[in-house]
Design an enzyme around this catalytic site. Sequence first.
Site, PDB file in Angstrom:
ATOM      1  CB  SER A 187      -0.805   0.189   1.203  1.00 43.48           C
ATOM      2  OG  SER A 187      -2.025   0.909   0.945  1.00 43.48           O
ATOM      3  CG  ASP A 293      -6.502  -3.063  -3.608  1.00 41.54           C
ATOM      4  OD1 ASP A 293      -7.318  -2.618  -2.846  1.00 41.54           O
ATOM      5  OD2 ASP A 293      -5.122  -3.232  -3.570  1.00 41.54           O
ATOM      6  CG  HIS A 324      -5.343  -2.719   0.093  1.00 40.26           C
ATOM      7  ND1 HIS A 324      -4.667  -2.531  -1.046  1.00 40.26           N
ATOM      8  CD2 HIS A 324      -4.714  -2.125   1.291  1.00 40.26           C
ATOM      9  CE1 HIS A 324      -3.681  -1.689  -0.615  1.00 40.26           C
ATOM     10  NE2 HIS A 324      -3.615  -1.535   0.689  1.00 40.26           N
TER      11      HIS A 324
END
Length: 643
Positions: A187, A293, A324
């Site tokens: 991320s 995601d 995610h």
Amino acid sequence: MTAVLLGPTGSAQGADAPAAAGRPTESKPVYDYDKAVRESVWVDTRIDSDKDGKTDRVAVDIVRPRELDGTGRRVPVIMDASPYYRCCGRGNESQKKTYDADGKPLQLPLFYDNYFVPRGYGYVAVDFTGTSRSDGCIDIGGRSEIASAKAVIEWLNGRGTGYTTRTGTERTRASWSNGDTGMIGKSWDGTIANGTAATGVKGLKTIVPIGAISSWYDYYFQQGADLYQGGPEDLAAGIENPENAERCAPVKKYLSDNAPLNGDRTAMWADRDFVPDASKVRASVFAVHGQQDLNVRMRNFGTWWDALAKNGVDRKVWLSQTGHVDPFDFRRAEWVKTLHRWFDHELMGYDNGIDREPMADIERAPDKWTTDKVWPPRSTDTTKIRPNTGSSAGVGTLGLKPAKPGTKETFTDDPALDEDAWAAKIDTGTPEKAGFATRPLSRDLRLSGTGKVTLKVTPSTASANLSAVLVDLGPDTIRNYAAAGEGITTLTERTCWGASTKTDSACFKETKANTKAVDHTVFSRGWASLAHYRGDGRARPLTPGKTYEITIDLAASDHVVPAGHRLALIVGGTDAGLVEAPDSRPTVDLSLSGTSARLPVVGGERAFARATSGNAPAAPLSPGARDSVPVPQDLSRMPGEAR
């Protein structure tokens, strides 16, 4: 419960170069992790982001083999630069950094130090500017944020300045490092890796971005469509050091003032877009992304991947069916083994063959993977697919033949409904969408890469959202990406990946796939504000009743629509939960002759024609498949924030 020690083993020489005799191909855990050097350094970024008259220093926590001190032998470095080490934690168990009474690191999150330090690597965890023990302000992908990681790499290569304390004057050198650095992170952490690679900094040999952003504009908007209610200033406020809040208020104001809600691409967004600088990338790239995601969406992967390919960057990719999620939590044993081999090859120079293996691993069904020598496959060809009228209004067909001039469908934006609701009623002429589907396929049809949908539309109001989604119509069992774990379930049993100390365990909770039976699967998406019809990053006023043409970019994907299933294109307004609604609720006329989709079909037009020309029966519904998967509604979660 008793932990189980797992992990790849083999012979190697740790920090040594590969031996001439025998040519070992794997680094070996020969160094004592319990005795490893644990220290903190503050590196000068040469930027004063908080305007306090002093350049910002960022905290760098280090774990490295002690046995090599005094030998003259130096080690490569694995680095994770993150904003989350104090506020939110990292990994599935939200681990944070911990320190002893003297401020030396006791625990660094995740398994990287536990696993790689015994194998002759140094591990570095950086608090980038404005977070945890570092100076300065968070600027959401801007100059000071990227400078944090770049400055540390410069210091590791003997070109930067490090200090033993945050405010002192005693300098320290990274005499233990050979300068070769690999960045990794999920991320926001992976985003910093992308941005740092785009500077072309010498010494950065490879990056492993996981679910990472390549353009901060594409995180918050797509083609003017507002994807999140909050702006970058809200994200900064939630992560920054509380003591810096007042001093950093001007930075947050700049972020707010330069992120207009009409989705204009300002100079601020251009500064936070790494894709144009892909030509500067010297590092190899091993990218990992979840195809479902809906936090850092696949567009961020696709544009970055295509730019890297255009510039000849060495690269590798894993694409999962999760949301995610870190690969440590959906394919753990294979991930650790592959990552080990990747770093050994890229940072230690071992000839272990990983560079000659397939470029891509694609998850086809939960825990079922295939590989491709090159991704997308070389036989992929853009194929122009067209919608056409069907047996009733709103229920159209999808094929190679263009519609007759003047034919149209009409829909009215209903921001309470989402892509899943549209797909569930694909064969019903509901007023909120226009749906087009092929006949049941006579053979499998694979789409691999990035597509586009061109729409010719006439809105009834001065603002309009448009959505285009590709759907596999047919029963399947998929990872339940809309559930809390985004496709995984966390178990209580732990397995261990590396060495542990009393304060830093290498043992982590195991996971398993969380699956669900469905009637259909949305596998690629794209959104736009019609005000951005010109595609130059600027919104323009719309005239109700006037016809406009706009091309919507679909997110990269790799999906096989099986024989017996149908491929569908759905065009609608606001995709509830994924796009913020406009001020109005327009009715939109969609010209079918002016609408087309250019899709990345493996085998091209011939493969599409063969798959859609037969008389295959439709696939029957599987038990329980009528329960569809809703789009997650919690879009307030920051990138990488622990679940």
